[in-house]
Design a protein around this motif. Structure first.
Motif, mmCIF file in Angstrom:
data_model
loop_
_atom_site.group_PDB
_atom_site.id
_atom_site.type_symbol
_atom_site.label_atom_id
_atom_site.label_comp_id
_atom_site.label_asym_id
_atom_site.label_seq_id
_atom_site.Cartn_x
_atom_site.Cartn_y
_atom_site.Cartn_z
ATOM 1 N N ILE A 61 100.187 52.239 -21.381
ATOM 2 C CA ILE A 61 101.018 51.638 -22.423
ATOM 3 C C ILE A 61 101.977 50.587 -21.863
ATOM 4 O O ILE A 61 102.669 49.926 -22.641
ATOM 5 N N GLY A 62 102.063 50.443 -20.549
ATOM 6 C CA GLY A 62 102.953 49.434 -19.989
ATOM 7 C C GLY A 62 102.362 48.039 -20.130
ATOM 8 O O GLY A 62 101.148 47.858 -20.167
ATOM 9 N N LYS A 63 103.253 47.055 -20.245
ATOM 10 C CA LYS A 63 102.772 45.667 -20.214
ATOM 11 C C LYS A 63 102.032 45.430 -18.911
ATOM 12 O O LYS A 63 101.051 44.699 -18.838
ATOM 13 N N GLU A 64 102.498 46.104 -17.868
ATOM 14 C CA GLU A 64 101.769 46.221 -16.603
ATOM 15 C C GLU A 64 101.846 47.692 -16.190
ATOM 16 O O GLU A 64 102.924 48.223 -15.983
ATOM 17 N N THR A 65 100.690 48.344 -16.086
ATOM 18 C CA THR A 65 100.631 49.763 -15.743
ATOM 19 C C THR A 65 100.005 49.928 -14.370
ATOM 20 O O THR A 65 98.885 49.461 -14.129
ATOM 21 N N LEU A 66 100.746 50.585 -13.474
ATOM 22 C CA LEU A 66 100.259 50.868 -12.119
ATOM 23 C C LEU A 66 100.214 52.381 -11.944
ATOM 24 O O LEU A 66 101.212 53.070 -12.154
ATOM 25 N N VAL A 67 99.051 52.895 -11.571
ATOM 26 C CA VAL A 67 98.876 54.337 -11.377
ATOM 27 C C VAL A 67 98.260 54.571 -10.011
ATOM 28 O O VAL A 67 97.288 53.911 -9.632
ATOM 29 N N SER A 68 98.830 55.499 -9.266
ATOM 30 C CA SER A 68 98.240 55.937 -8.001
ATOM 31 C C SER A 68 98.054 57.447 -8.062
ATOM 32 O O SER A 68 98.900 58.161 -8.598
ATOM 33 N N MET A 69 96.932 57.914 -7.518
ATOM 34 C CA MET A 69 96.612 59.343 -7.569
ATOM 35 C C MET A 69 96.091 59.785 -6.212
ATOM 36 O O MET A 69 95.199 59.152 -5.633
ATOM 37 N N ASN A 70 96.669 60.868 -5.698
ATOM 38 C CA ASN A 70 96.233 61.476 -4.442
ATOM 39 C C ASN A 70 95.828 62.921 -4.721
ATOM 40 O O ASN A 70 96.498 63.615 -5.489
ATOM 41 N N SER A 71 94.751 63.375 -4.102
ATOM 42 C CA SER A 71 94.297 64.730 -4.347
ATOM 43 C C SER A 71 93.492 65.236 -3.159
ATOM 44 O O SER A 71 92.971 64.457 -2.355
ATOM 45 N N ASN A 72 93.402 66.568 -3.065
ATOM 46 C CA ASN A 72 92.576 67.189 -2.033
ATOM 47 C C ASN A 72 91.149 67.435 -2.520
ATOM 48 O O ASN A 72 90.356 68.060 -1.826
ATOM 49 N N TRP A 73 90.819 66.952 -3.742
ATOM 50 C CA TRP A 73 89.469 67.138 -4.286
ATOM 51 C C TRP A 73 88.510 66.130 -3.645
ATOM 52 O O TRP A 73 88.790 64.940 -3.600
ATOM 53 N N HIS A 74 87.386 66.616 -3.166
ATOM 54 C CA HIS A 74 86.499 65.807 -2.322
ATOM 55 C C HIS A 74 85.438 65.025 -3.097
ATOM 56 O O HIS A 74 84.800 64.126 -2.535
ATOM 57 N N SER A 75 85.209 65.350 -4.365
ATOM 58 C CA SER A 75 84.156 64.640 -5.100
ATOM 59 C C SER A 75 84.651 64.279 -6.502
ATOM 60 O O SER A 75 84.219 64.864 -7.488
ATOM 61 N N PRO A 76 85.570 63.302 -6.606
ATOM 62 C CA PRO A 76 86.098 62.915 -7.919
ATOM 63 C C PRO A 76 85.100 62.068 -8.696
ATOM 64 O O PRO A 76 84.236 61.399 -8.124
ATOM 65 N N SER A 77 85.258 62.110 -10.003
ATOM 66 C CA SER A 77 84.492 61.226 -10.881
ATOM 67 C C SER A 77 85.498 60.430 -11.700
ATOM 68 O O SER A 77 86.188 60.980 -12.553
ATOM 69 N N PHE A 78 85.607 59.140 -11.411
ATOM 70 C CA PHE A 78 86.589 58.304 -12.104
ATOM 71 C C PHE A 78 86.021 57.911 -13.467
ATOM 72 O O PHE A 78 84.955 57.306 -13.559
ATOM 73 N N ASN A 79 86.736 58.275 -14.516
ATOM 74 C CA ASN A 79 86.214 58.064 -15.856
ATOM 75 C C ASN A 79 87.255 57.397 -16.727
ATOM 76 O O ASN A 79 88.336 57.035 -16.278
ATOM 77 N N GLY A 80 86.931 57.230 -17.979
ATOM 78 C CA GLY A 80 87.853 56.604 -18.899
ATOM 79 C C GLY A 80 87.559 55.134 -19.080
ATOM 80 O O GLY A 80 86.504 54.625 -18.711
#
Length: 452
Positions: free
Chosen positions: A233-252
């Motif tokens: 919803i930001g005019k500029e949206t910055l998202v960073s994500m860190n996780s210990n999960w080894h096989s992510p599926s980036f969706n959306g």
């Protein structure tokens, strides 16, 4: 009559056509127990899905976070006709109706640390996560020029800040937001909107926002499963994500940037950047806040291919395994004049079907590879020993052993390499067909013997 029965019996015993018809009929019969096994595998898979859904619902389901959003009430006037009985005329009266305007941040930065862990119930396992997200950015001065209001009709002192969250049950901390120098607590509010709402009390220092942009800070820790997503919803949206999960599926609706994405056995790091021009909505809404979940993006936390899926894929090759194995026995029978009774073919076929019941039952307690090796070794050993008593030849017994080891190794390789399964499977079947063709060309089909 007796002579006709004898001729028919001799035809069944010595005719190549009769033997091939018998084996073909037995293969069709074996499709019945093979179908039962396939239904069993699907049933166990559905049971696993039900248990995982139940585990996830108690821990916390899919998480979508939309916020913070500045909510400012305003008044609009509508004309209302009132009939006067005494004068028999209509009077025009203006009625004030309260509406709400929703303003999104000018800048929105989200940093999320996601820790995953397995949850078990009996023999079933699900992956759940706990996400600690820090949300900060700036609100720009709200503009009502789109609807042309008078200053007195904007209720600045009744403004609030809200979050839209898909899963209130998973929130593990009191959600506060620091707007400027003042901190507000967000509490659940019942409404009929598309997601659960967390809303603050009236914002006291909103007059500062009318003069210059105002910064905000918030933190939210939430339990969930399946996926974690954010609405840009930001005019500029910055998202960073860190996780210990080894096989992510980036969706959306948006994928992470290539430069900020790293995936290893220890986890992953991903970064997204979404601008207002990348989506199909602006920075403000009047009267109603629409459902914006279709624009969300994030990461899916799922086991890529579970053992039930692998077992089901393996069972799809059951007809090929049974057909090729019985074909090898048939070629040995035709070329060597060794008599193999249809009952013995049936026993061999049932042993091949038993491989899949062993596979599904063992894989529920161990991993797929271990179950495959144990099941395959058991069936190959059983059929090899059984064939030694039928064929009474070490040469043919070794041929049976080698062909079965080759078939089961071939299937295991196909299951393990998902991306190239079709290519390797096609090449493997071509090689198998070529071997059968060149082997069978030496058979004297009229005399049922191998030609030199």
């Amino acid at each position: 009559m007796t002579s006709q029965k004898q001729r028919f019996g001799n035809w069944l015993k010595h005719s190549i056509s009769a033997k091939m018809i018998t084996v073909g009929f037995l293969i069709l019969i074996l499709l019945i127990p093979l179908g039962f096994v396939s239904d069993l595998i699907r049933e166990r898979g559905f049971r696993q899905a039900e248990v995982i859904q139940e585990i996830n619902s108690k821990w916390g389901g899919q998480v979508i976070i939309n916020g913070p959003i500045l909510k400012i009430p305003y008044q609009q006037y509508v004309e209302e006709k009132i009939f006067n009985e005494s004068t028999k005329t209509y009077m025009i009266n203006q009625k004030a109706v309260r509406q709400h305007a929703y303003f999104f941040p000018n800048n929105l930065e989200i940093g999320s640390d996601v820790s995953t862990k397995p949850l078990e119930r009996g023999i079933y396992e699900s992956v759940v996560f706990s996400a600690a997200s820090t949300i900060n950015g700036k609100f720009a001065s709200p503009s009502f020029t789109e609807i042309e209001l008078k200053d007195g009709d904007i209720l600045w002192d009744k403004a609030t800040v809200l979050f839209k969250v898909s899963n209130l049950k998973g929130i593990r901390n009191t959600v506060n937001i620091k707007l400027g120098d003042t901190e507000y607590t967000l509490n659940p509010k019942f409404d009929n909107s598309y997601m659960n709402t967390l809303e603050s009390g009236f914002v006291k220092n909103l007059d500062e926002l009318q003069e210059k942009p105002m910064g905000f800070e918030s933190e939210i820790t939430i339990n969930g499963s399946t996926s974690l997503q954010f609405v840009p919803i930001g005019k500029e949206t910055l998202v960073s994500m860190n996780s210990n999960w080894h096989s992510p599926s980036f969706n959306g609706n948006f994928l992470p940037e290539t430069e900020g994405k790293e995936i290893s056995d220890k986890g992953f790091t991903a970064k997204w950047k979404v601008l207002e021009t990348n989506r199909r909505f602006g920075q403000s809404f009047f009267d109603q806040l629409p459902d914006l979940n279709e624009f969300s993006f994030g990461t899916e936390f799922l086991i890529p291919v579970d053992d039930y899926q692998k077992t089901e894929r393996t069972s799809k090759y059951g007809l090929m395994i049974i057909g090729l194995t019985l074909l090898v026995f048939l070629l040995i029978q035709i070329s060597s004049k060794i008599h193999i009774h249809p009952f013995q073919y049936l026993m061999i076929g049932l042993a091949l079907v038993m491989f899949y019941t062993l596979l599904i039952s063992i894989s529920e307690h161990k991993n797929y590879l271990f179950a495959y090796l144990i099941s395959g070794a058991s069936v190959v050993t059983l059929i090899t020993v059984y064939s030694r008593t039928i064929l009474k030849s070490n040469k043919f017994t070794l041929l049976i052993l080698g062909s079965m080891l080759g078939l089961y190794t071939f299937i295991l390789v196909i299951i393990q390499i998902e991306d190239y399964a079709l290519l390797v499977g096609s090449i493997g079947l071509f090689v198998i067909l070529s071997i059968i063709m060149f082997t069978s060309r030496k058979i004297d089909w009229a005399g049922a013997s191998i030609s030199d």
